[in-house]
Design a protein around this motif. Structure first.
Motif, PDB file in Angstrom:
ATOM      1  N   ARG A  28       0.996  -1.295  -0.004  1.00 50.56           N
ATOM      2  CA  ARG A  28      -0.133   0.289  -0.155  1.00 50.56           C
ATOM      3  C   ARG A  28       0.852   1.203   0.203  1.00 50.56           C
ATOM      4  N   LYS A  29       1.818   0.779   1.431  1.00 55.22           N
ATOM      5  CA  LYS A  29       3.056   2.441   0.625  1.00 55.22           C
ATOM      6  C   LYS A  29       3.544   2.927  -0.737  1.00 55.22           C
ATOM      7  N   ASP A  30       4.003   1.947  -1.663  1.00 51.89           N
ATOM      8  CA  ASP A  30       4.807   1.280  -2.515  1.00 51.89           C
ATOM      9  C   ASP A  30       3.381   1.507  -3.721  1.00 51.89           C
ATOM     10  N   PHE A  31       1.947   1.526  -3.250  1.00 59.26           N
ATOM     11  CA  PHE A  31       0.742   2.482  -4.085  1.00 59.26           C
ATOM     12  C   PHE A  31       0.568   3.910  -4.443  1.00 59.26           C
ATOM     13  N   VAL A  32       1.136   4.210  -3.237  1.00 58.13           N
ATOM     14  CA  VAL A  32       0.890   5.933  -3.402  1.00 58.13           C
ATOM     15  C   VAL A  32       2.167   7.071  -4.243  1.00 58.13           C
ATOM     16  N   LEU A  33       3.369   6.124  -3.997  1.00 59.10           N
ATOM     17  CA  LEU A  33       4.986   5.927  -4.326  1.00 59.10           C
ATOM     18  C   LEU A  33       4.317   5.973  -5.717  1.00 59.10           C
ATOM     19  N   PHE A  34       4.191   4.482  -6.614  1.00 56.03           N
ATOM     20  CA  PHE A  34       3.974   4.679  -7.571  1.00 56.03           C
ATOM     21  C   PHE A  34       2.750   4.776  -8.586  1.00 56.03           C
ATOM     22  N   MET A  35       1.856   5.425  -7.756  1.00 51.63           N
ATOM     23  CA  MET A  35       1.061   6.274  -8.615  1.00 51.63           C
ATOM     24  C   MET A  35       1.283   8.080  -9.065  1.00 51.63           C
ATOM     25  N   GLY A  36       2.163   8.494  -7.590  1.00 50.49           N
ATOM     26  CA  GLY A  36       2.873   9.803  -7.402  1.00 50.49           C
ATOM     27  C   GLY A  36       3.519   9.941  -8.880  1.00 50.49           C
ATOM     28  N   ALA A  37       4.087   8.757  -8.799  1.00 50.14           N
ATOM     29  CA  ALA A  37       5.460   9.110 -10.090  1.00 50.14           C
ATOM     30  C   ALA A  37       4.854   8.594 -11.609  1.00 50.14           C
ATOM     31  N   THR A  38       3.803   7.895 -11.342  1.00 51.46           N
ATOM     32  CA  THR A  38       2.722   7.719 -12.888  1.00 51.46           C
ATOM     33  C   THR A  38       2.774   8.804 -13.828  1.00 51.46           C
ATOM     34  N   ALA A  39       1.418   9.890 -12.128  1.00 56.56           N
ATOM     35  CA  ALA A  39       1.497  11.112 -11.910  1.00 56.56           C
ATOM     36  C   ALA A  39       2.280  12.130 -12.894  1.00 56.56           C
ATOM     37  N   PHE A  66      -5.802   8.243 -15.387  1.00 55.59           N
ATOM     38  CA  PHE A  66      -5.461   8.005 -13.697  1.00 55.59           C
ATOM     39  C   PHE A  66      -6.481   6.926 -12.705  1.00 55.59           C
ATOM     40  N   TRP A  67      -7.709   7.305 -13.291  1.00 58.73           N
ATOM     41  CA  TRP A  67      -9.066   7.005 -12.817  1.00 58.73           C
ATOM     42  C   TRP A  67      -8.753   5.872 -12.341  1.00 58.73           C
ATOM     43  N   GLY A  68      -9.051   4.857 -14.084  1.00 60.49           N
ATOM     44  CA  GLY A  68      -8.680   3.716 -14.315  1.00 60.49           C
ATOM     45  C   GLY A  68      -7.172   2.928 -13.944  1.00 60.49           C
ATOM     46  N   LEU A  69      -6.344   3.178 -13.993  1.00 65.43           N
ATOM     47  CA  LEU A  69      -5.222   2.498 -13.101  1.00 65.43           C
ATOM     48  C   LEU A  69      -5.303   2.011 -11.553  1.00 65.43           C
ATOM     49  N   TRP A  70      -5.989   3.303 -11.087  1.00 65.98           N
ATOM     50  CA  TRP A  70      -6.210   3.088  -9.367  1.00 65.98           C
ATOM     51  C   TRP A  70      -7.379   2.571  -8.939  1.00 65.98           C
ATOM     52  N   THR A  71      -8.089   1.953  -9.914  1.00 69.13           N
ATOM     53  CA  THR A  71      -9.390   1.451 -10.101  1.00 69.13           C
ATOM     54  C   THR A  71      -8.456  -0.225  -9.932  1.00 69.13           C
ATOM     55  N   ALA A  72      -8.255  -0.344 -11.261  1.00 70.16           N
ATOM     56  CA  ALA A  72      -7.325  -1.422 -11.716  1.00 70.16           C
ATOM     57  C   ALA A  72      -6.864  -1.908 -10.431  1.00 70.16           C
ATOM     58  N   ILE A  73      -5.317  -1.339  -9.444  1.00 68.42           N
ATOM     59  CA  ILE A  73      -4.956  -1.961  -8.566  1.00 68.42           C
ATOM     60  C   ILE A  73      -5.651  -1.922  -7.029  1.00 68.42           C
ATOM     61  N   ASN A  74      -6.296  -1.589  -7.055  1.00 71.01           N
ATOM     62  CA  ASN A  74      -7.767  -1.554  -6.213  1.00 71.01           C
ATOM     63  C   ASN A  74      -8.591  -2.521  -6.004  1.00 71.01           C
ATOM     64  N   ILE A  75      -9.037  -2.662  -7.236  1.00 73.16           N
ATOM     65  CA  ILE A  75      -9.565  -4.144  -7.377  1.00 73.16           C
ATOM     66  C   ILE A  75      -8.697  -5.685  -7.061  1.00 73.16           C
ATOM     67  N   SER A  76      -7.610  -5.050  -7.531  1.00 75.39           N
ATOM     68  CA  SER A  76      -6.844  -6.361  -7.254  1.00 75.39           C
ATOM     69  C   SER A  76      -6.294  -6.703  -5.969  1.00 75.39           C
ATOM     70  N   TYR A  77      -6.484  -5.255  -5.256  1.00 86.01           N
ATOM     71  CA  TYR A  77      -6.064  -5.369  -3.716  1.00 86.01           C
ATOM     72  C   TYR A  77      -7.009  -6.708  -2.696  1.00 86.01           C
ATOM     73  N   LYS A  78      -8.782  -5.434  -3.348  1.00 90.78           N
ATOM     74  CA  LYS A  78     -10.092  -6.485  -2.235  1.00 90.78           C
ATOM     75  C   LYS A  78      -9.706  -7.639  -3.485  1.00 90.78           C
TER      76      LYS A  78
END
Length: 166
Positions: A28-39, A66-78
């Motif tokens: 999860r902490k790396d998820f924030v870094l990944f999304m920030g770097a992608t943006a 950005f929304w699609g990437l965030w949603t796909a990763i969160n679905i994978s986490y769930k």
């Protein structure tokens, strides 16, 4: 390894518990870094277009990506929120599988009659592990990697063999 023994070395004198969970390559902490770097990487070319009408035409596509990437990763986490707990005490072995949608599947068997089986090619995954006891056979650790399942099989065989040694 994405599993943990409690206590660290199960033996006949103590009750023991095994907890298994799927491996997470992106915490999860790396998820924030990944999304920030992608943006930042996607926004970098937009800097040269600041002040023009083109940036307003590209911005919705950037937001949608950005929304699609965030949603796909969160679905994978769930979908990966699976936890299996095998607890063995003096008389019983109790396996509980917590599925992602909150459903719990339970299995009980007499501790003495529980056996571990490895199915190298016959199961839904390679090196499929099952526990047999009572009138049912249940899978354990199907979400683990092939080598992790082999290590788990050896650990379970040793733990259950030490249970039946006395």
């Amino acid at each position: 390894m994405p599993y943990q023994w409690t206590p660290d070395q199960p033996d006949r004198q103590t009750d023991w518990q095994l907890s298994l969970w799927p491996y997470r390559s992106l915490l999860r902490k790396d998820f924030v870094l990944f999304m920030g770097a992608t943006a930042a990487l996607v926004a970098l070319p937009l800097i040269s277009l600041l002040g023009t009408v083109v940036v307003w035409a590209l911005l919705p596509f950037f937001g949608l990506m950005f929304w699609g990437l965030w949603t796909a990763i969160n679905i994978s986490y769930k979908r990966g929120e699976v936890l299996e707990e095998l607890a063995v005490d003096d008389t019983t072995a109790h396996l509980i599988r917590h599925n992602p949608k909150g459903e719990k599947l339970e299995w009980h068997a007499n501790r003495y009659w529980v056996t571990v089986h490895l199915h190298p090619k016959g199961g839904p995954v390679e090196n499929y592990i099952t526990l047999r006891g009572g009138d049912r056979e249940v899978e354990i650790g199907a979400f683990l990697d092939v080598s992790e399942r082999l290590a788990l099989y050896g650990d379970l065989k040793r733990a259950l063999r030490s249970d039946q040694a006395t």
